[in-house]
Design a protein around this motif. Structure first.
Motif, PDB file in Angstrom:
ATOM      1  N   VAL A 310       4.246  38.885   9.566  1.00 41.93           N
ATOM      2  CA  VAL A 310       2.850  38.764   9.143  1.00 41.93           C
ATOM      3  C   VAL A 310       2.084  38.422   8.121  1.00 41.93           C
ATOM      4  N   MET A 311       2.756  38.722   7.144  1.00 46.89           N
ATOM      5  CA  MET A 311       2.780  38.335   5.824  1.00 46.89           C
ATOM      6  C   MET A 311       2.347  36.506   5.762  1.00 46.89           C
ATOM      7  N   ARG A 312       3.119  35.933   6.751  1.00 47.06           N
ATOM      8  CA  ARG A 312       2.883  34.684   6.027  1.00 47.06           C
ATOM      9  C   ARG A 312       1.944  33.584   7.197  1.00 47.06           C
ATOM     10  N   ASN A 313       1.620  34.558   8.126  1.00 49.67           N
ATOM     11  CA  ASN A 313       0.875  33.811   8.988  1.00 49.67           C
ATOM     12  C   ASN A 313      -0.580  34.783   8.605  1.00 49.67           C
ATOM     13  N   ILE A 314      -1.424  35.308   8.080  1.00 51.51           N
ATOM     14  CA  ILE A 314      -2.027  36.122   7.199  1.00 51.51           C
ATOM     15  C   ILE A 314      -2.251  34.983   6.604  1.00 51.51           C
ATOM     16  N   VAL A 315      -1.598  34.346   5.460  1.00 51.74           N
ATOM     17  CA  VAL A 315      -2.046  33.535   5.524  1.00 51.74           C
ATOM     18  C   VAL A 315      -2.123  32.141   5.434  1.00 51.74           C
ATOM     19  N   ASN A 316      -1.348  32.255   7.184  1.00 54.28           N
ATOM     20  CA  ASN A 316      -1.546  30.908   8.000  1.00 54.28           C
ATOM     21  C   ASN A 316      -3.398  30.695   8.494  1.00 54.28           C
TER      22      ASN A 316
END
Length: 544
Positions: A310-316
């Motif tokens: 989820v953290m990665r997709n927030i950046v995404n």
């Protein structure tokens, strides 16, 4: 000399007041657009001829107020082209005005995928409570337990915790270094990552085999098998590397225009490091002072995987909104505002996509493997046929390209997946082939594996000197940490490439795009180049 102001005959004081009010509204709209805070609704309004004249006056006055260096002045005509009625829809004199507004907006204020958002928040409440309880149990065991329990826990803290913290710091350093290198030397780094992953995973596997313990030998065999597979993959995608480098190089060009675009990555890496530190203390507490340690640790690992994804997709989502608005409207968006949207309005889509996309990638690998066996055996053929059907459905209702439209238009993840893949299909069959054979996601995945292998080499060599019985456990744990941290940082180049494809399919005539994709499409149409798509349902069975 500037353009002449519009002349109003027979004007009155009331007319002047209305005109001044309109000018103030126009100035406020332009300011909001430049800040990236206002929504832009694409509207097609059927009106009489006088409405067209007013629209031209509005466009002229707006252009006069823009600074010559503002990107809105450059792309304002292309932005308005979407809202211009086609010749068949041009209004006729004395026609009845019938406004028809589309639902597409760049500033949607509704929350997306509320059910998945609720489940993730509930999961986080449970995870934080469990972690705090396990940390408390660990401290309680260290202070008030028997001497044997104290010695065991002190040994774990002394020979387990330092390696994990060092692996976390090393993985963050590697993640930032990988991302910076890809942004500066994209062409070189694509080749380097493909083969560095092969050598690093092979070296890590051989090192673990050298310890001659059953546990380390099992982990080492897995790493060697993966190294062989990654080497074969590097040879298989050799024809696609050149085009991948071109797209990556072109898609990263807007990044220097936004000096703070990398801030969300730093915030997520910092949050990941803090959560990882508490998480490892909870694992130690579960090992020493709790019932069913394997079950609890498995639950903690799954929770950590979902949280970091989820953290990665927030950046995404943050990077996708900034870059998508640049392509679609030429807007210099505020990264902090886009980040706030990602952690609030679009967080539900990030949570749902974090569950869908890894499953899609896993099915992609399985489908490719089964496709190689198709026709050799009847049972394997039926399995391949079934898997390909499932994969085709999943691609339509959930894919990684959807994050661009989630970030830009505020759509739900499933709807954005359908609309995005529909854009590729409606553009041309060759466009779908190009997108389907893109290897950017594989490059980002292999970068994470490479960082994990480097962490394994460092930590395994360190642990073998101080406490060899922990070598296998720490090797698996540090590989997991290195992979997750690197994937967070690699969300930026991945999002840039996704925006390049999706925004091109939406508006191929945008002057911000060059002829990279057009030339590739021409080669595929003429038969001078051959694509390598993900295996799909064979055409002879598509209608059955």
């Amino acid at each position: 000399m500037g353009a002449a102001e519009p002349v109003v005959e027979g004007g009155s004081e009331d007319g002047d007041e209305v005109k001044e009010g309109n000018e103030k509204k126009e100035e406020e709209e332009v300011k909001d657009l430049e800040k990236g805070q206002a929504g832009v609704k694409e509207t097609v309004i059927q009106s009489n001829l006088s409405g067209d004249n007013n629209h031209e006056e509005f466009q002229l006055s707006r252009l006069q107020r823009l600074n010559p260096s503002n990107p809105l002045r450059i792309v304002i005509n292309s932005a308005n082209r979407v809202a211009t009625a086609s010749p068949s829809q041009r209004p006729q004199p004395r026609s009845t005005p019938t406004p028809q507004q589309s639902v597409i907006t760049l500033n949607s204020r509704r929350y997306t995928n509320k059910i998945s958002l609720f489940l993730f928040l509930l999961h986080m409440v449970v995870a934080v409570g469990l972690v705090c309880f396990l940390v408390f149990k660990g401290v309680q065991g260290l202070i008030g337990a028997s001497d044997s329990v104290k010695r065991k826990e002190k040994r774990v803290l002394q020979y387990f915790l330092p390696q994990v913290e060092a692996a976390s710091v090393l993985s963050i350093t590697l993640a930032i270094a990988w991302q910076k290198a890809i942004r500066v030397w994209p062409t070189i780094m694509v080749h380097f990552i493909l083969w560095c992953t092969f050598f690093m995973s092979l070296a890590a596997g051989i090192l673990l085999l050298c310890f001659q313990r059953p546990s380390t030998a099992g982990v080492g065999v897995c790493l060697i098998a993966f190294a062989i597979g990654s080497g074969l993959y590097a040879c298989w995608v050799n024809r696609r590397i050149k085009f991948c480098c071109k797209v990556l190089n072109k898609s990263l060009e807007p990044v220097p225009k936004f000096g703070d675009l990398n801030q969300p990555t730093y915030w997520m890496l910092g949050a990941g490091f803090l959560w990882m530190s508490l998480w490892i203390l909870a694992v130690i507490g579960a090992l020493n002072n709790f019932y069913f340690p394997p079950l609890i640790i498995t639950a903690l690992v799954l929770s950590l995987a979902w949280t970091t994804e989820v953290m990665r997709n927030i950046v995404n989502l943050t990077v996708s909104r900034v870059i998508a608005l640049y392509y679609l409207r030429g807007m210099q968006s505020n990264t902090n505002i886009c980040f706030q949207r990602a952690v609030t309005l679009n967080l539900g889509s990030a949570c749902l996509g974090s569950l869908f996309v890894p499953a899609i990638e896993a099915l992609r690998i399985v489908a490719r493997a089964l496709n190689l066996l198709e026709g050799e055996d009847e049972f394997m053929f039926s399995c391949a046929h079934c898997c390909l059907r499932v994969m085709d459905s999943i691609f339509r209702y959930g894919n990684g390209w959807a994050f661009v439209q989630v970030a830009a238009y505020g759509k739900g993840f499933v709807m954005a997946s359908q609309d995005t893949w529909g854009l590729f299909e409606n553009h041309s069959p060759e466009m779908e082939l190009i997108v389907d054979s893109d290897i950017t996601s594989s490059i980002c995945f292999l970068t994470g594996v490479c960082s994990g292998s480097i962490c394994v080499i460092v930590v395994a060599a360190w642990t073998a000197k101080v406490h060899q019985s922990f070598t296998a456990t720490l090797s698996l744990l540090t590989f997991f940490i290195g992979y997750l941290m690197t994937r967070i940082a690699m969300a930026l180049p991945h999002a840039c490439v996704s925006c390049y494809y999706v925004c091109y399919a939406e508006n191929p005539e945008n002057r911000l795009f060059d002829k990279t994709i057009k030339d590739r499409l021409s080669l595929l149409k003429s038969g001078r180049d051959v694509g390598a798509p993900t295996p799909r349902i064979p055409h002879r069975f598509a209608a059955t």
